[in-house]
Write an enzyme that holds these catalytic residues in place. Structure first.
Site, PDB file in Angstrom:
ATOM      1  N   PRO A   1      32.768   0.924  -8.410  1.00 43.17           N
ATOM      2  CA  PRO A   1      31.397   1.467  -8.357  1.00 43.17           C
ATOM      3  C   PRO A   1      31.392   2.925  -8.789  1.00 43.17           C
ATOM      4  CG  PRO A   1      32.310   1.253  -6.143  1.00 43.17           C
ATOM      5  CD  PRO A   1      33.312   0.644  -7.060  1.00 43.17           C
TER       6      PRO A   1
ATOM      7  N   ASP B   1      35.250   6.923  -8.500  1.00 46.42           N
ATOM      8  CA  ASP B   1      35.202   5.609  -7.861  1.00 46.42           C
ATOM      9  C   ASP B   1      34.699   5.798  -6.434  1.00 46.42           C
ATOM     10  OD1 ASP B   1      35.672   3.165  -6.654  1.00 46.42           O
ATOM     11  OD2 ASP B   1      37.626   2.854  -7.599  1.00 46.42           O
ATOM     12  N   HIS B   2      33.502   5.292  -6.162  1.00 43.09           N
ATOM     13  CA  HIS B   2      32.859   5.549  -4.872  1.00 43.09           C
ATOM     14  C   HIS B   2      33.491   4.750  -3.728  1.00 43.09           C
ATOM     15  CE1 HIS B   2      29.983   7.835  -2.827  1.00 43.09           C
ATOM     16  NE2 HIS B   2      28.921   7.050  -2.887  1.00 43.09           N
ATOM     17  N   ARG B   3      34.421   3.860  -4.042  1.00 42.27           N
ATOM     18  CA  ARG B   3      35.121   3.158  -2.964  1.00 42.27           C
ATOM     19  C   ARG B   3      36.052   4.107  -2.216  1.00 42.27           C
ATOM     20  NH1 ARG B   3      37.935  -1.603  -6.254  1.00 42.27           N
ATOM     21  NH2 ARG B   3      38.344   0.223  -7.570  1.00 42.27           N
TER      22      ARG B   3
ATOM     23  N   VAL C   1      36.220   7.743  -3.187  1.00 42.81           N
ATOM     24  CA  VAL C   1      35.740   9.127  -3.296  1.00 42.81           C
ATOM     25  C   VAL C   1      34.276   9.150  -2.901  1.00 42.81           C
ATOM     26  CG1 VAL C   1      35.401  11.119  -4.803  1.00 42.81           C
ATOM     27  CG2 VAL C   1      37.363   9.606  -5.165  1.00 42.81           C
TER      28      VAL C   1
END
Length: 475
Positions: free
Chosen positions: A269, A445-447, A449
């Protein structure tokens, strides 16, 4: 004709020149049948999904046969060149295509050592070009094809389909447009008899194989040539106006890049944040460093200081330099930085990386950047140089672009896009003045960060570029 003994013949197979590659395209042959070769001599250049690589031969001997022409994509583990190491007489290149392959097949039991690792091929059997019509079809389109190919002897024709249809486990040789045509016409390429050079299936071969299915009626009336071509041509959705369109096969670096970007975009994501920065002081520092004797002979540009600023920001925020392990459901924080630099080359976008960039001084980083960029533009980047990256910089500003929303390289958690540096009106010390300004974009990467961490990293980079003296205090 000189007969080659099994003991004197060596087959050099297409090696896996990178980790996990399955095929490579032969770009150029440097030898021809009859040439003398020595151990370690480069015989061809191939393009993999990662880079162009020169392949050395591990034998001394005489080249007997080049199994594939330039431009052919070959599976890893498939023999591409035959060398007589027995010190035999002069080769017979014309006879080799028909006489040599048959006795060569049994010797595929053992591997021959090469300088790089092999993949495993199910068999070394391959198709050979045959003279004359391979199949006698009663339709008009097959009759026309037979006229184009010449007339062979009738007894040999029925044997060809059986040979090609046998389950050899080898991938049929055909160009991407021909494969698409076969798919559109519902033709299984393993059943098609090739008539092209070195056993390559042509568009005509596919049409000939499809003709019996498309027009079964003319079987009883072979004298009606005018009616059959219409259904065949009408059933070719791949046809196009060559004067108005150009079709480029997707392969090599571009194919690998497309697959990686699709995989990344739909797996991680993405979140992208932006900041506009006054880099006037950074540009002044660049000019000062160009006059510094410590940087003599080195290329000094804004990218050098931006790279250093990113490395400092990672040191202050180490969790940004990580990857997501889906199988183990773990975040892998890396205590080293392999800094990737996106480079546009004639073969496509390459992202080689500087190993352990965090440990380099500014002059060392300048030297590594110069070598990386020049090697990439020359098309000499090795597959190893593009593996193991942890974070990447892409400089879209060189194209006059203000910024972008970059897609992560697979396995990385962040990528920084640098926009064009332009002279713009800017409020400086309470007054509007012309200043050098750029826009930075950080995708992550929002998983692993979150917004806070991503914002801290981007803010640190901006602060260093606004006040580059912070490189000395923060580093």
């Amino acid at each position: 004709m000189t007969t080659m003994t099994e003991a004197s013949v060596r087959e050099f197979k297409m090696p896996d020149v990178g980790e996990g590659l399955t095929e490579a395209e032969i770009l150029k042959w440097y030898v021809q049948p009859g040439d003398q070769v020595t151990d370690g001599q480069v015989v061809c250049e191939v393009e993999t999904a990662k880079a162009a690589v020169e392949l050395p031969i591990p034998y001394d001997g005489v080249v007997r046969e080049l199994r594939f022409p330039e431009g052919t994509t070959v599976d890893v583990g498939t023999p591409i060149i035959t060398v007589d190491v027995g010190g035999g007489g002069a080769p017979a290149p014309e006879a080799a295509p028909e006489a040599a392959p048959e006795p060569e097949e049994p010797k595929a039991e053992g591997r021959q050592p090469v300088l790089v690792g092999y993949g495993v091929a199910a068999t070394s059997t391959r198709r050979r070009p045959r003279k004359g019509p391979e199949v006698q079809v009663q339709s008009a389109s097959a009759a026309i094809q037979s006229e184009l190919n010449g007339h062979g002897t009738a007894p040999a024709a029925p044997a060809a389909p059986a040979a090609t249809a046998a389950p050899t486990g080898q991938r049929p040789l055909a160009k991407p447009p021909v494969r698409k045509l076969a798919k559109d016409l519902g033709v299984d390429l393993t059943t098609v008899v090739p008539t092209g050079p070195d056993g390559i299936i042509t568009r005509e071969d596919v049409h000939a194989a499809a003709a019996p299915r498309q027009a079964p009626e003319p079987v009883a009336a072979p004298t009606a040539p005018a009616e059959a071509p219409a259904p065949a041509s009408a059933a070719v959705p791949a046809s196009y106006d060559t004067a108005r369109e150009t079709r480029i096969p997707v392969k090599g670096v571009r194919k690998a890049t497309a697959a990686a970007m699709v995989g990344s975009a739909f797996t991680a994501p993405h979140v992208t944040e932006f900041v506009t920065v006054d880099v006037t002081r950074t540009m002044k520092l660049v000019e000062e460093l160009k006059q510094d004797k410590e940087f003599t002979g080195l290329r000094v540009n804004p990218l050098l200081l931006i790279a250093k600023a990113l490395l400092v920001a990672i040191r202050r925020n180490p969790d940004i330099n990580a990857s997501w392990d889906e199988a183990s459901q773990e975040i892998v924080v890396k205590h080293y930085v392999n800094l990737g630099i996106a480079a546009a080359t004639p073969r496509g976008l390459l992202v080689p990386n500087i190993k352990d960039a965090q440990a380099k001084t500014l002059p060392q980083l300048a030297e590594s950047l110069g070598e990386l960029v020049s090697t990439a533009r020359e098309g000499k980047t090795s597959p190893a140089a593009m593996q193991g990256g942890t974070v990447t910089i892409t400089n879209v500003g060189v194209f006059g672009v203000d910024t972008g929303t970059p897609i992560l390289n697979p396995g990385e958690s962040a990528i920084l896009a640098v926009g064009a540096i332009k002279l713009q009106p800017w409020v400086h010390k309470g007054k509007v003045k012309p200043r050098q300004v750029t826009t930075l974009a950080l995708s992550f990467d929002h998983r692993l960060v979150d917004g806070e961490l991503g914002s801290k990293v981007l803010a640190d980079i901006a602060a260093i570029l606004e006040q580059p003296k912070r490189l000395m205090t923060w580093a």
